[in-house]
Design a protein around this motif. Sequence first.
Motif: not given
Length: 576
Positions: A55, A57, A88-89, A125, A196, A203
Amino acid sequence: MPNEGKRVLRSQSWFAGRGAQNFANRSWVRSRGVPMDHFDGRPVVGICNTWSELTPCNSHFRDLAQYVREGILEAGGVPMEFPVTSPGEMLTRPTAMLLRNLCSMDVEETLRGNPLDGVVLLMGCDKTTPALLMGAASVNLPTIGLSAGPMFNGSFRGKPFGIKDAWEMAADMRAGRATNADFEEAESCLTRTVGVCNVMGTASTMASMVEVLGVGLPDNASIPAMDARRRVMARMAGRRIVDMVREDLTLDKLLTREAFENAIKVNAAIGGSTNAVIHLTAVARRMEVQLDIEDWHKVGRGVPTLLNLQPSGSYMMQDFHEAGGLPVIIRDLCASGILHGDALTVTGRTLAENNADAICRNPEVIHSVAKPFMADSGVAILRGNLCPDGAVIKPSAAEGRLLKHTGRAVVFENQEDLMRRVDDPDLDIDPDSVMVLKNCGPKGFPGMPELGMLPIPAKLLKQGVTDMVRISDARMSGTSFGAVVLHVSPEAAVGGALAVVRDGDLIELDVAARRLELLISEQELQERLAAWQAPDPVVTRGYVKLYVDTVNQAHEGCDLQFLVGKSGSDAPAAQH
């Protein structure tokens, strides 16, 4: 600070006393080098950390956690850091949204099952923020949120470069207006630091929600991730949570109905992500605060957009912070009587008091209520036979000409169908068509991915088309834009009307009237629905099966049915 004013802290049921279990608990913790006086009644504070190299971010949270730890120790508390799931996106497949509820369960059970008197939530995130808030809400300890902060502005060939610019460049590539070399050069210019997205994506929207809900300190949303002031905030959050434990300032005193109304209004004022609709609904229901999708219409309609920020405007998050950040917007909305300024916050002061001295340093970035950037352009809730339980659109991100539009449907049955046919030169589509994507909702995908900003077909991009009406039961990234109707509920996979839309059907969108209609007779609609057959299950085991079997629809927050509500902080007594 022994005994903390003679208040009996939750952690003392683990550590106080001469019983064998208390002896064992203290002994095991002392193996970490914890001195004996840390068991004398000091607040034990959890640092809930979503750090992960998967992740990006949140990949600076190891550093931030140390500053939180220092603050807790300075205030006389005992820090206890622990990890939780970190969806995590960008990297998580099939979608981070599938894991939001799993992360919330991780947080809830860790808080309830351990000797913690309060908690600092490290979240950044997109899905980590609502997940941590949901889990903490169900336990209801003193809680403070610390967000990751945005990355610095991107810079490409001497000009600012944000996520929206990257999406536009991707479209230019498909249209033949940009090259692979351009795209590869931009790749290294977009994300220059951790943190982010550098625009008002989901976010930063959710970080803003943390701030306006009163769960975060002022400026939580906008201080850049790598700015030293983010580290100072981490330290101050650590100090403040210890006092919150002493004051018994639990989450239910902050997350009130008035606080959620403030969040809806601020989301409109910042041009925030449509994802906030789902996430705030889920958090409110964990807190047992009544919040309905219609509240976005009743509460948020008429609130002006004040922030000129991508994807609805021009600037980026670093510019927002340097212009004064969210405190400027909160101050103006409070002064105008739009917000409940008397809502309590983690500082122990009211929202209005926290932000009374905020100063706008760039009126091109942060406009005023008197001279807004856009009027009445927050999230709009649509109703109609195509979405009886609601759908959402973000008018500020769409081309105005499309906010009242009727066109014929071009239907894609699922993501695979979309990817296979969207750039087919023989696709029967024109600029006035309405693109429809099915089976991308909570159950149908499963997990409700960010596929709502359907790519405009390459042949139309080459004609100069930059926006079209697009409808789906999916979500879209807060960095996305366009005349995109999302969260159609009920979704196609459970037999909503979206499931029976056919190529050539006329669909009417009227945002001002809050209406979305499939223009066929009621009789024909019912006949189609009666003939519809549910798809076979796509999963048969594990967490994903649990999710598909129990997830609520979008208008209910996409939480798992058995997680709605709170059950408090009591851990099983037999363990102690």
